[in-house]
Design an enzyme around this catalytic site. Structure first.
Site: not given
Ligand code: MOS
Length: 753
Positions: A468, A643, A647, A720
């Site tokens: 991730t 937050r 990105p 998720e």
């Protein structure tokens, strides 16, 4: 490279991954390993009647064959993780002659080489005394219990008011049954374990989402002091929940290594991965929605039944989420478990929300149609800043801004609401949408941060890189906290010798770990600031001094280079250790963390408030009017998750979720032979997943959201979030295209013919 929080640096480990320098667990070199090959059961229920090892032992290079005859009593019970223990399944192979599910480990062949172990495994002869298994729904002998009963009363089905009476009196009513299939994670990295003993100390190299859990669970199974066990998992080739709890293979390989007195390596095959680890349980659900003539909900009933193994009460109980998402005065839910002769299911990305939100969001679309309302307008009318069960406020909730932003970008206003009304040539065009939600979970966490006078920092915390981007976001937190360029921060994770961090599950890690790393950085800043009593910062209030761009800086512009500030404060490096229990979590959370017990809080379980990330997903489907071929030319999600630390990596997570959602809605299902209770498509040729051609256009939008309560950084977590709404959005689009409501996943050609 700029790499503060909120910026989009590329992954700090990207180069290592693409050049092969990143070592995954089974890449770890150990001296002179023996190889293990698993033999798994050919029946789902019964007994091992006889084992003939002669032909297998005759294969050159075979070192030993472990069966229940030689392994009985070697592996203790570590307890079910959801009951305060460690294991994802309490079915302990090789401890007796019983077979409790298809593909249970019944023998382990050990040999000098992998091929020899495999050959001998094929020659091992096992005779079974077979009993008729129960595969699941509709099987004789499967045992239905309420989740409440199965939990010993600790689980309460959420509810409020009198939903059945309110439903009976509602002006608009929909009631329907939904079904979701068994699904398997199928991470690219196979399930592997390497075990090595040195002077009574056990080191295990294994892809794990929870090295401290695995370490402590193994110690419990093997009767060892946890200090004598180390688990290393620096990189993971996909996990999605499948590596979240201890599986039973690890202790067996550790025992094998102890017996041979040399390291042992196991690489389980793809099909073995279907039965030696967990999976997403099959569900059946019933939803009833009642509304007044304006489309305001007056009644919501959600009942779900989930398949599990005989011994383990694994449940996801997504009614915890579906009962809280919309305003409704009367809610009744009930979750039941169906115990069958199956391996124990477990976490799989968005475990509760994915199946249960498919049902709820499909039913909401049915209600919108029945009420003659636009589906977005229906959700607006039932939007609420308080969850309806206990009346607790959401800390922040941007569901409708997500719908508005997503609708504008998608062009929703052009949609003709009538089913079968949009067409392009032979293709029926359908547009559907659905809500997505994922609760904001938080865990206690610890970290050690070391700053050296040359302006480099080292962050040590036993979090995990499950693909991730965790190395990157943790480095960003330290870069921000210490005012250093990202390239000066080294992050060490995935090792149980490091300070413990929570399980990499429930999308909690970015929030939990960045928070504690920032606290460690703040301790360093405070120490430097307190020492700045002379020199360029003399006389400044230490509380106002900040670390930025390699210097300690005062608001008036006065600054001292980091090396000089450090020389005042310390003789060499500054090392601090920080630990954090997020607000609202019990005080024993740190103790549990050190014991490797999964203990996340927050989410929907708060006493003061509830918190979740939200989103709106939009899908276009095309269904061929003659062949019923189904395509998803475009999918778009608008998400709000507080937050956004990075990105770039966040977008990747959400894109991956949307793509997985397409797979879940249209492709994925583990088929089971109902007579034998065995999986039949346990390979990635027949377990279908989308390829690039199935996913032409994916768009991710972020809706800005300020979250003040969840944690000091305002992070909600979003790993998720992406795949939760997709199943329903696609099913709703299929209804819009064809007029046919499909309530069972996956949706395939035969579903719409
Ligand atoms: Mo995730 S299913 O919590 O690894």
């Amino acid at each position: 490279m700029s790499g503060r929080i909120g910026q989009s640096p590329v992954r700090v480990d990207g180069r290592a991954k693409v050049t092969g320098a990143a070592h995954y667990a089974s890449d770890m070199a150990v001296p002179n390993p023996a190889w293990a090959w698993l033999v798994t059961s050919a029946i789902a229920r019964g007994r091992i009647a006889a084992i003939d090892e002669a032909a297998a032992r005759a294969v050159p290079g075979v070192l030993d064959i472990l069966t229940h005859r030689s392994m009985r009593g070697e592996v203790g019970d570590a307890g079910f993780f959801a009951g305060g223990g460690y294991a994802g399944s309490t079915i302990r192979p090789l401890q007796d002659d019983r077979v409790r599910h298809d593909g249970e480990i019944v023998a382990i062949v050990l040999a000098e080489g992998l091929e020899q172990a495999r050959e001998a495994a094929y020659r091992l002869r096992i005779d079974y005394a077979e009993e008729t298994p129960a595969a699941g729904f509709g099987s004789e002998g499967a045992e239905l219990v309420s989740a409440r009963e199965a939990s010993g009363g600790s689980f309460e089905d959420p509810g409020v008011g009198d939903a059945d009476a309110a439903f009976a009196g509602a002006a608009i009513r929909v009631a329907a049954d939904y079904a979701t299939p068994t699904q398997h994670h199928n991470p690219i990295e196979l399930f592997t374990t390497t075990a090595q003993w040195e002077d009574g100390r056990l080191t295990v190299f294994e892809g794990s989402q929870y090295v401290h859990g695995l370490k402590n669970g193994l110690a419990a199974q093997l009767g060892l002091d946890p200090a004598m066990v180390r688990v290393e998992s620096p990189y993971i080739g996909g996990a999605f929940g499948s590596r979240g709890s201890l599986t039973q293979r690890t202790a067996l390989i550790a025992v094998a290594a102890r017996r041979l007195n040399r390291p042992v390596k196991l690489v389980a095959t793809r099909d073995q991965g279907f039965t030696i680890a967990s999976y997403r349980a099959e569900t059946r659900q019933h939803v009833k929605l009642g509304a007044d003539t304006d489309g305001r909900l007056v009644a919501l009933v959600h009942e779900g039944t989930e398949v599990t193994s005989r011994p383990d009460p694994y449940k996801v109980a997504g009614t915890q989420t579906t009962s809280r998402i919309y305003a409704c005065p009367n809610i009744r839910t009930r979750v039941s478990l169906l115990h069958a002769d199956r391996n124990t299911p477990g976490f799989m990305r968005s475990p509760p929300e994915l199946p249960y939100m498919f049902a709820l969001e499909s039913a909401m679309d049915e209600l919108a149609h029945a009420a003659g309302l636009d589906p977005i307008e229906l959700r607006r009318r039932n939007d609420t800043m308080r969850e309806p069960i206990k009346g607790l406020p959401w800390t922040s909730r941007s569901l409708m801004p997500c719908f508005d932003r997503g609708a504008a970008a998608f062009g929703w206003a052009e949609r003709n609401p009538a089913p079968r009304s949009m067409r392009e040539g032979d293709w029926l065009v359908g547009w559907g949408c659905a809500t997505t939600i994922y609760p904001t979970h938080l865990g206690a966490a610890t970290a050690r941060v070391t700053l050296t006078p040359d302006g480099r920092a080292r962050v040590q915390t036993a979090a995990h890189e499950i693909g991730t981007g965790t190395y990157t976001v943790v480095a960003q937190a330290a870069a921000e906290g210490l005012g250093l360029p990202l390239g000066k921060v080294l992050v060490e994770m995935g090792d149980s010798d490091l300070p413990p961090a929570p399980v990499s599950g429930g999308s909690n890690v970015t929030a939990s770990v960045c928070t504690v790393v920032m606290q460690a950085c703040e301790q360093i800043r405070a120490r430097l600031a307190a020492a700045a009593t002379e020199g360029p910062l003399q006389g400044r209030d230490p509380a106002t001094l900040r670390l930025l761009d390699g210097a300690l800086r005062a608001p008036d512009g006065a600054a001292e280079p980091l090396a000089a500030a450090m020389a005042r404060a310390a003789n060499g490096a500054i090392e601090v250790y920080a630990e954090n229990i997020p607000e609202g979590l019990p005080p024993d959370s740190l103790k549990k963390l050190y014991q490797g017990k999964q203990a996340l809080g927050g989410g929907l379980e708060g006493k003061q408030h509830v918190m979740a990330a939200f989103g709106a997903e939009f899908v276009e489907v095309r269904v061929h009017s003659r062949t019923a071929e189904l395509r998803v030319p475009r999918i778009l999600g608008a998400f709000a998750a507080g937050r956004i630390v990075n990105p770039r990596t966040a977008r990747s997570q959400l894109m991956g979720g949307l793509i997985w959602g397409i797979g879940s809605a249209l492709h994925e299902a583990t088929e089971i032979d109902r007579r034998t209770a065995r999986y039949v498509n346990d390979n990635i040729a027949e377990y279908l997943i989308p390829v690039n051609a199935d996913v032409p256009q994916v768009e991710v939008l972020f809706v800005e959201e300020e979250e003040r309560t969840a944690n000091p950084l305002g992070i909600k977590g979003l790993g998720e979030l992406g795949n939760v709404g997709t199943n329903a959005a696609i099913a709703n689009a299929v209804f819009h295209a064809t007029g046919k409501r499909v309530r069972e996943l996956p949706i395939r050609i035969e579903s719409v013919l």
